[in-house]
Design a protein around this motif. Structure first.
Motif: not given
Length: 525
Positions: A140-162
């Motif tokens: 959650v901290i990574v996604a909130t503070e650094f959303p640009e690091a989670l573009d594309g597939e990595l961001g989708r995987r983070v949401d699925a993991a949460l």
């Protein structure tokens, strides 16, 4: 939250923790290697560490992620950090367990050495259910503070993991008395309710938050009382509430409990000795200058490395993997009330601290914070036994000699850091203890009778075992008069370290008859 936006102390904490983690990084595994634990010790991670790799990824992003304006990376190092952070996050996500209907659904393996759990697997031994909360909140901290690091597939995987983590923690039903996990769970649920579009998750989040707050407000304490490591996690979770929570209740309650927790810490803290007076409901060590603790990291962020109760990070130290939490502490930021902050920078006078922890069954902590002596005790109401090797219901710390030996420098208001001796009770018996000034009194009840053993682990530089007699202890810097309904049977060195075991046995005690033991303590030259 870029590196230059952190406070001076937070930048230093991030830099030193990242320097340590850079050395643990295994590029082939995409994970941090587990450090060796000096002197051994159960519970240390082995192989590679998944949770700590998530903290490392956050630190890498803090250190060198380009500005959110979309500017190109400043240099090759920044690009390398960003690539490594993404690799690390991907490997963390690889180790999550997707097993609907199983007790371990949504949690993570602690490392690739662990086998995938089965229905026969034992919680805590074969897997850790709390990795849902630890890793989930980090994501959650990574996604909130650094959303640009989670573009594309990595961001989708983070949401699925949460989503998987929340499904697992909802099925688990964390008890509000399990303080550090309950605080993280409430935050994770309410954040995911918004982030993943699941408004039904708000109700259990608020219910758990209200339950924890209600327990805290009774006596201003948490059930896991005066725990150097878990107070650090409590402060982490409360900072999440205060900084990121969507619900007003969590924001206001987080700030309220965070301030109260700092004030309780300050009452027990001795800035010159760099230690908290006991008792400790949960602790992995006895001298904060020689092992990594959560509270040590937070004090570092608040007042700086030179005043922090933390070991020198350039040489091996115990529980070293908790240094990986440093970037998280730095990003969230320490907000310490002024009255508590004063106690973190210098000794502010002798005091007796009496505190009801919970009322049913009644547990009461008592502590003495003296100029050169700390005494801690917990009365467990005759109902609470030993919690493995983490529960320390009777403790003593005292100054031995002068001059710092922890690798830190003197600064601010704090005086010279003396070496520190310590004593802790170790027993399978139920022990009710009380600290009253420079005295420590123990009463053993609720036992089955027979020969009853009490053991004290003692550490003091220059200790001479000949100084122990049945009724009197002569230790470097401190003496003790002993009143014991028990016989001294052994004084033995511990082969693993520089401590000694002092063993007493009460002989042929009738069942449930109280057995008493008392120490009258006196600082000597």
């Amino acid at each position: 939250m870029r590196h230059e936006r952190l406070t001076r102390h937070a930048r230093d904490l991030t830099t030193r923790s990242l320097d340590w983690m850079d050395q643990q990084w295994d590029p082939e595994a995409g994970l941090l290697r587990a450090p060796e634990e000096p002197g051994g010790g159960g519970g240390a991670p082995v192989g590679h560490m998944v949770r700590e790799t998530g903290w490392y990824a956050l630190g890498l992003l803090v250190r060198n992620l380009p500005a959110r304006s979309g500017a190109d990376p400043a240099d090759d190092a920044a690009e390398a950090d960003l690539d490594r952070a993404r690799q690390a996050l991907g490997r963390v996500l690889d180790h999550q367990l997707d097993a609907p209907g199983e007790r371990f659904h949504g949690t993570w393996l602690r490392g690739p050495h662990e086998q995938r759990p089965t229905t026969e697997s034992v919680e805590w031994r074969d897997y850790d259910p709390n990795w849902r909360e630890f890793i989930g909140t980090t994501l959650v901290i990574v996604a909130t503070e650094f959303p640009e690091a989670l573009d594309g597939e990595l961001g989708r995987r983070v949401d699925a993991a949460l989503r998987l983590a929340v499904e697992g923690t909802l099925a688990r039903g964390v008890d509000p008395s399990y303080t550090n996990i309950a605080l993280m769970t409430a935050f994770l649920l309410q954040d995911a309710a918004v982030r993943l579009g699941e408004p039904a998750w708000d109700a259990p989040a608020l219910r758990l938050a209200e339950q924890v707050l209600a327990r805290f407000r009774v006596d201003g304490t948490f059930d896991e009382y005066n725990s150097p490591t878990y107070y650090g996690i409590d402060l982490y979770a409360l900072a999440l509430w205060r900084r990121y929570a969507h619900q007003p209740l969590l924001r206001s309650a987080g700030a309220e409990m965070e301030a109260g927790l700092w004030q309780d810490t300050a009452r027990h803290y001795h800035a010159d000795l760099r230690n908290l007076a006991g008792p400790y409901d949960r602790s992995y060590g006895m001298d904060l200058r020689h092992y990594a603790s959560g509270i040590g990291l937070w004090i570092w962020a608040a007042v700086g490395r030179d005043l922090a109760p933390f070991p020198e990070t350039g040489r091996p130290f115990r529980h070293a993997w908790d240094l990986a939490l440093g970037p998280v502490v730095a990003v969230l930021g320490a907000e310490v009330p002024d009255d508590a902050l004063a106690h973190l920078t210098g000794f502010r006078g002798e005091r007796q601290v009496d505190q009801v922890i919970v009322r049913d069954p009644c547990r009461v902590a008592t502590s003495w914070v003296g100029e050169q002596l700390l005494v801690g005790a917990e009365d467990v109401g005759g109902e609470r036994g030993n919690l493995a090797d983490q529960f320390h219901p009777a403790t003593v710390h005292w100054a031995v000699g002068s001059g710092a030996d922890d690798g830190g420098a003197d600064d601010g208001d704090a005086g010279p850091v003396a070496d520190v001796g310590w004593i802790r009770l170790v027993s399978d018996l139920t022990v009710d203890a009380r600290a009253d000034g420079q005295s420590l009194a123990l009463t053993c009840t609720g036992h089955g009778g027979g020969d009853l053993a009490l053991a004290f682990q003692v550490r003091a530089p220059g200790l001479d075992p000949a100084g122990f007699a049945a009724d009197r202890w002569a230790l470097p810097g401190m003496g003790a008069v002993v009143q014991a309904e028990a016989d001294l049977v052994a004084v033995e060195p511990d082969p693993r370290d520089d401590t000694w075991w002092v063993r007493y046995v009460a002989r042929a005690v009738p069942a449930d008859r109280p057995v008493r033991f008392a120490l009258a303590l006196r600082i000597t030259d």
